[in-house]
Structures are given as structure tokens and as C-alpha cells.
Design a protein around this motif. Structure first.
Motif, mmCIF file in Angstrom:
data_model
loop_
_atom_site.group_PDB
_atom_site.id
_atom_site.type_symbol
_atom_site.label_atom_id
_atom_site.label_comp_id
_atom_site.label_asym_id
_atom_site.label_seq_id
_atom_site.Cartn_x
_atom_site.Cartn_y
_atom_site.Cartn_z
ATOM 1 N N LYS A 216 -29.770 -82.875 22.198
ATOM 2 C CA LYS A 216 -29.976 -84.320 22.310
ATOM 3 C C LYS A 216 -31.292 -84.765 21.677
ATOM 4 O O LYS A 216 -31.427 -85.909 21.225
ATOM 5 N N GLU A 217 -32.253 -83.854 21.650
ATOM 6 C CA GLU A 217 -33.573 -84.164 21.114
ATOM 7 C C GLU A 217 -34.005 -83.076 20.133
ATOM 8 O O GLU A 217 -33.482 -81.958 20.164
ATOM 9 N N PRO A 218 -34.962 -83.371 19.280
ATOM 10 C CA PRO A 218 -35.479 -82.348 18.368
ATOM 11 C C PRO A 218 -36.056 -81.160 19.127
ATOM 12 O O PRO A 218 -36.519 -81.290 20.260
ATOM 13 N N VAL A 219 -36.028 -80.007 18.469
ATOM 14 C CA VAL A 219 -36.538 -78.775 19.054
ATOM 15 C C VAL A 219 -37.650 -78.230 18.165
ATOM 16 O O VAL A 219 -37.447 -78.003 16.971
ATOM 17 N N GLU A 220 -38.840 -78.028 18.732
ATOM 18 C CA GLU A 220 -39.950 -77.413 18.017
ATOM 19 C C GLU A 220 -40.027 -75.932 18.365
ATOM 20 O O GLU A 220 -39.705 -75.526 19.477
ATOM 21 N N PHE A 221 -40.471 -75.138 17.399
ATOM 22 C CA PHE A 221 -40.621 -73.703 17.616
ATOM 23 C C PHE A 221 -42.083 -73.315 17.439
ATOM 24 O O PHE A 221 -42.694 -73.612 16.412
ATOM 25 N N LYS A 222 -42.617 -72.644 18.441
ATOM 26 C CA LYS A 222 -43.971 -72.137 18.349
ATOM 27 C C LYS A 222 -43.966 -70.776 17.652
ATOM 28 O O LYS A 222 -42.955 -70.081 17.651
ATOM 29 N N TYR A 223 -45.090 -70.412 17.077
ATOM 30 C CA TYR A 223 -45.199 -69.127 16.399
ATOM 31 C C TYR A 223 -46.594 -68.570 16.620
ATOM 32 O O TYR A 223 -47.536 -69.290 16.944
ATOM 33 N N THR A 224 -46.734 -67.277 16.466
ATOM 34 C CA THR A 224 -48.033 -66.638 16.652
ATOM 35 C C THR A 224 -48.836 -66.668 15.354
ATOM 36 O O THR A 224 -48.267 -66.598 14.260
ATOM 37 N N THR A 225 -50.134 -66.777 15.492
ATOM 38 C CA THR A 225 -51.012 -66.785 14.314
ATOM 39 C C THR A 225 -51.901 -65.551 14.260
ATOM 40 O O THR A 225 -52.784 -65.464 13.405
ATOM 41 N N ASP A 226 -51.666 -64.601 15.153
ATOM 42 C CA ASP A 226 -52.450 -63.357 15.129
ATOM 43 C C ASP A 226 -52.030 -62.486 13.968
ATOM 44 O O ASP A 226 -50.830 -62.318 13.693
ATOM 45 N N PHE A 227 -53.021 -61.933 13.281
ATOM 46 C CA PHE A 227 -52.719 -60.992 12.203
ATOM 47 C C PHE A 227 -52.380 -59.631 12.812
ATOM 48 O O PHE A 227 -53.163 -59.089 13.584
ATOM 49 N N LYS A 228 -51.221 -59.109 12.454
ATOM 50 C CA LYS A 228 -50.746 -57.870 13.061
ATOM 51 C C LYS A 228 -50.568 -56.782 12.008
ATOM 52 O O LYS A 228 -50.251 -57.060 10.852
ATOM 53 N N THR A 229 -50.770 -55.547 12.448
ATOM 54 C CA THR A 229 -50.486 -54.385 11.613
ATOM 55 C C THR A 229 -49.586 -53.426 12.393
ATOM 56 O O THR A 229 -49.476 -53.518 13.614
ATOM 57 N N THR A 230 -48.962 -52.521 11.679
ATOM 58 C CA THR A 230 -48.126 -51.498 12.292
ATOM 59 C C THR A 230 -48.801 -50.149 12.148
ATOM 60 O O THR A 230 -48.997 -49.668 11.046
ATOM 61 N N LYS A 231 -49.168 -49.552 13.275
ATOM 62 C CA LYS A 231 -49.822 -48.252 13.242
ATOM 63 C C LYS A 231 -48.770 -47.152 13.045
ATOM 64 O O LYS A 231 -47.764 -47.102 13.742
#
Length: 328
Positions: free
Chosen positions: A310-325
Motif C-alpha cells: 500500500k505504501e513505498p518500501v525503503e531498504f536499509k543497507y550496511t556501510t561497513d567495509f567488510k573483508t573475508t578472512k
């Protein structure tokens, strides 16, 4: 600023991609506008969306989007068109009166294809109106594609909206699109292969190493340089067979026009940089979003649940820089 391109892979899968380069912090985030949503225009009343769509936007009382794709696979991105965009100074009762930043909502919400857009473009009157958060009228032009893979540019340098064919699938900023296409004539020598050795009298000259064919390829961040560089890369980069192949190729191309924070400063001291990068899979109505702060790509696909909200949907996201060990 900003750079945009379309890409079709070997499986005839179509994409639209863009960088969003700006000095003012836009704070855009992924948002879905559902079907049958009533939105208030800045001129004469409201309109209802026929189609739902997904893109990058911000809620300023009403949602404003800088790019998006709708459920029919029609996709658009707006880019800065400094000193070139010309808008109407008055409202016209017989037309749909829109502020420049509202054109995307009208296009995605009411049109299914470029073919339909061609028939309806004269319905629209773009009127000078400030964006509330910016405090000025943004000079804009637009790149549009759909599920057929056709790509067009929409500009108002003549004082009215004109649809222009885009044979190279790239758009940047000013000047007008025809100038950029003609400017490509200056780069006939650019090629992926090395130039052969050449003798001058008894002296042989030869390349210092690999890449001599790209000597002269523009490397700066001006609009003409980014246009030429993107046309070259788009034409020759292997696009692959799968959506994943193509996404990887597109982000590699965008890497070459992504502006790091601090290397491009405006006259007023604002830092112009790539705030986000977005790719729209128009064949699958899927959106990929990559913020400046990290290398992660976030994905959202339009589905019936989202389209019927019925209304718009906003999506949040992370801004942390990540690495894979790899050693744990």
C-alpha cells in the motif's frame, strides 16, 4: 556529474548501469514504489502509478528517484545536464506538468516500454521547480532502456523533451548528446591491440610494453573524457553469458569512471564523488546497489508482494567495509 551505460550480454540479457556522482550528500537508498500508488505532484494535484517500480530515492515528503526499473522492464537514470537543460516557465493546463525530478516517477509509473513513451512524451511539460533539499532547479537529462534492449536519451536542450537515439549505449553530462557522439571521431586510433613497430629512417621505434593501442584514451573525470572511456570499454569488455558474468563486467567498467572522494573538488569547495553505483537487470527487473562506503553489492528483485504494497518500501543497507578472512 555521473556516467551511465547499457549492456546486452551474449544471452540477450539487458542491463542499465550508472554512477551517481554529486557534491551534495543525497542520502539515496533503495526504495520500491508500488502499483496504484497515489503521489502528489508539485503542480496541479496527484497521479496514480499504473506500474510498480524500484530504484534509488529519498523521501522528502514525496519520494524522489534518481533512477529505477519498473515491473515491465523499462529503466531510466537521470544525469546532470549543466547549462543545457531548458524547461518551461509556466504550467500548461493541457499537459502533465512535472518538475524535472518528477519525470522519472511519471515515466516508470505509467509507461511499459520505449515504444509507449514515444507516443506519450508530448503529454509532458517540464516546469522549472526547485528540489526542496537542494534549493535549486536541477538541470537534467535521461537515459532510458527497456526489455528490447533499445536505448534512448531524453534531452530538453531545445526547450522541449526530445527522444534521441543512442547508438553507443552511453551517456554522461554536458554538452548535448550529439556533441559527444561526434567527438568520438577524435579517437579513431584507440584499439585493444598493440601498434606494430615502425621505422623512421634507420631507427626502429616500438611500444614500451603492452597497451600501446590505448595510448590517447582519455583518463580524466570530465564529461567528454568519461564518455569516450566508457564507450571504448563497453564496446570491448566481454559481457559473458549469465547475469553474474555481466554484473561483474559492468562493475569493472564502472570502476574506470568511479570518482574517489577528494580527487574532484567543486568551485564552492564541495567534494564531488561517486556516492553510489547502481545496475538494473531489465530482463529480470532486479536492482543491484553498491554504496561508496564498501564493496558490497545489495540486490532487490521486484515481486508481487512488493508491487502490491500500500505504501513505498525503503531498504536499509550496511556501510561497513567488510573483508573475508581465508585463514580462519
Amino acid at each position: 556529474m555521473c556516467t551511465s551505460l547499457t549492456l546486452t550480454n551474449n544471452s540477450q540479457h539487458h542491463f542499465l548501469a550508472r554512477t551517481m556522482d554529486f557534491g551534495f550528500q543525497l542520502e539515496g537508498r533503495p526504495v520500491v514504489i508500488p502499483r496504484n500508488y497515489t503521489w502528489k505532484k508539485q503542480f496541479d494535484g496527484t497521479r496514480n502509478t499504473k506500474y510498480g517500480f524500484l530504484g534509488t530515492g529519498r523521501n522528502l515528503g514525496e519520494y524522489f528517484l534518481a533512477d529505477g526499473v519498473n515491473e515491465k522492464g523499462l529503466a531510466i537514470a537521470e544525469l546532470y545536464f549543466l547549462d543545457e537543460a531548458k524547461y518551461s516557465s509556466e504550467v500548461r493546463e493541457e499537459q502533465v506538468n512535472l518538475a524535472p525530478h518528477e519525470f522519472i516517477i511519471w515515466l516508470l509509473g505509467e509507461n511499459a516500454s520505449i515504444a509507449e513513451l514515444r507516443k506519450r512524451i508530448t503529454e509532458v511539460n517540464i516546469v522549472e521547480k526547485e528540489v526542496p533539499v537542494l534549493g535549486f532547479v536541477p538541470p537534467l537529462h535521461y537515459i532510458v532502456t527497456d526489455k528490447t534492449g533499445e536505448t534512448v536519451v531524453i534531452e530538453s536542450d531545445s526547450g522541449k523533451l526530445v527522444i534521441k537515439e543512442n547508438p553507443v549505449g552511453v551517456m554522461t553530462n554536458s554538452p548535448e548528446f550529439e556533441w559527444h557522439v561526434k567527438n568520438l571521431n577524435n579517437y579513431l586510433s584507440i584499439q585493444p591491440n598493440n601498434y606494430p613497430n615502425k621505422k623512421i629512417a634507420t631507427h626502429e621505434i616500438k611500444p614500451f610494453g603492452q597497451g600501446s593501442g590505448t595510448y590517447g584514451l582519455p583518463g580524466g573525470y570530465t564529461s567528454p573524457e568519461r564518455f569516450v572511456r566508457t564507450v571504448y570499454l563497453r564496446a570491448l569488455t566481454e559481457s559473458g553469458n549469465t547475469a553474474a558474468d555481466s554484473l561483474n563486467a559492468i562493475f569493472k567498467i564502472l570502476d574506470n569512471v568511479t570518482i574517489p572522494k577528494g580527487v574532484n573538488i567543486k568551485n564552492d569547495g564541495a567534494i564531488d564523488y561517486t556516492q553510489y553505483r547502481a545496475v538494473f537487470d531489465v530482463s529480470n527487473t532486479t536492482y543491484y546497489f553498491n554504496p561508496y562506503e564498501n564493496q558490497e553489492v545489495f540486490e532487490i528483485t521486484l515481486n508481487e508482494e512488493l508491487l502490491n504494497k500500500k505504501e513505498p518500501v525503503e531498504f536499509k543497507y550496511t556501510t561497513d567495509f567488510k573483508t573475508t578472512k581465508l585463514n580462519e
